[in-house]
Write an enzyme that holds these catalytic residues in place. Structure first.
Site, PDB file in Angstrom:
ATOM      1  N   HIS A  47       0.554  -0.896  -0.127  1.00 14.22           N
ATOM      2  CA  HIS A  47      -0.550   0.474   0.136  1.00 14.22           C
ATOM      3  C   HIS A  47       0.905   1.475   0.144  1.00 14.22           C
ATOM      4  CE1 HIS A  47      -3.872  -2.491   0.370  1.00 14.22           C
ATOM      5  NE2 HIS A  47      -3.223  -2.984   1.010  1.00 14.22           N
ATOM      6  N   GLU A 152      -6.407 -12.766   4.728  1.00 10.46           N
ATOM      7  CA  GLU A 152      -7.319 -11.712   4.062  1.00 10.46           C
ATOM      8  C   GLU A 152      -8.917 -11.610   3.868  1.00 10.46           C
ATOM      9  OE1 GLU A 152      -4.941  -8.229   4.148  1.00 10.46           O
ATOM     10  OE2 GLU A 152      -4.509  -9.677   2.581  1.00 10.46           O
ATOM     11  N   ASP A 178      -9.534  -5.860   4.929  1.00 12.70           N
ATOM     12  CA  ASP A 178      -9.934  -6.791   3.886  1.00 12.70           C
ATOM     13  C   ASP A 178     -10.925  -7.844   3.853  1.00 12.70           C
ATOM     14  OD1 ASP A 178      -8.067  -5.935   1.325  1.00 12.70           O
ATOM     15  OD2 ASP A 178      -6.458  -5.684   2.956  1.00 12.70           O
TER      16      ASP A 178
END
Length: 262
Positions: A47, A152, A178
């Site tokens: 990210h 996730e 997630d």
């Protein structure tokens, strides 16, 4: 002589290791976190907005301060794992693990033959550019490199029992945001069902001899203490406390509010 992984030292000293996420392209942020006394930093290539060249400098910054540099890789490819380990990461965080077969392939890519498939080069940064002899380097890697899996999605939850049974997995964690999306809770990572699933999965991991990752998103002292108490109660001893973007956002929101900008 290569130093031991600081996370293992923290486990031995106090049975828990604390770290943080670094998502900004900033070796200085790694140094700040390390200087504050944290045991590890998670350099977030998934990210964060940077690639391997920047990640290598962030690894160097953490390492120079005696803090363990982990990298959350953007995807679970052999090439990416090779790059971050050759750059000096002492562990990888693997996102979106959904099957035991997928995880076995990743773990194999962290280990040299005959135990795995990691490409071998004697003059990469993790060997001191060739200053550390090859036998010493490979023995160190076998003993110190850690693999952390993030589960996730619903598929990962369904296959969790097989995932935590994979040999060579050190730590497993639940990607709460997630997972909340995958289960239909639209980012509500504190939804009772997400919290229940995480606690259930943590117990299954520990029963398989796999350590548990806990993540705390808040940046204030009181919720951090409460979160640590909850996670430690579930057996977590690899705990990531907030991140550089959370800290900056929370601080600047307070600054703006102090002068009535918001």
């Amino acid at each position: 002589m290569l130093p031991p992984n600081p996370v293992f030292e923290a486990f031995d000293k106090r049975n828990v290791a604390y770290g943080t996420f670094i998502q900004n392209n900033s070796p200085e942020n790694c140094e700040i976190a390390a200087g504050a006394g944290l045991d590890f930093v998670i350099i977030d290539m998934e990210h964060g907005t940077f690639g391997i060249e920047s990640a290598a400098n962030m690894i160097r910054a953490a390492e120079s301060c005696g803090t363990a540099p982990f990298v959350r890789i953007p995807e679970a490819s052999r090439a990416t794992v090779l790059k971050v380990l050759d750059a000096g990461a002492v562990g990888i965080i693997v996102p979106n693990v959904e099957s035991a077969e997928q995880l076995r392939e990743v773990i194999a890519s962290t280990r040299y033959a005959p135990n795995g498939t990691r490409g071998a080069c004697p003059c990469v940064r993790s060997t001191g550019h060739g200053i550390v002899d090859w036998q010493t380097s490979t023995a160190w890697a076998e003993k110190n490199i850690m693999v952390v899996a993030l589960v996730e999605t619903k598929a990962g939850v369904d296959n969790f029992a097989e995932i935590v049974a994979v040999e060579g997995l050190n730590v497993v964690g639940v990607g709460q945001f997630d997972l909340s999306m995958s289960l239909g809770y639209a980012g509500d990572h504190k939804h009772p069902e997400v919290v229940r699933k995480q606690a259930e999965m943590n117990q299954l991991a520990l029963a398989n001899g796999v350590d548990v990752l806990g993540v705390i998103f808040e940046s204030e002292a009181a919720p951090i203490r409460a979160g640590v108490e909850r996670l430690r109660g579930q057996g977590a001893r690899f705990i990531a406390l907030t991140g550089d973007r959370f800290v900056l956002a929370d601080t600047y929101r307070s600054v703006a509010a102090a002068v009535n900008l918001r």
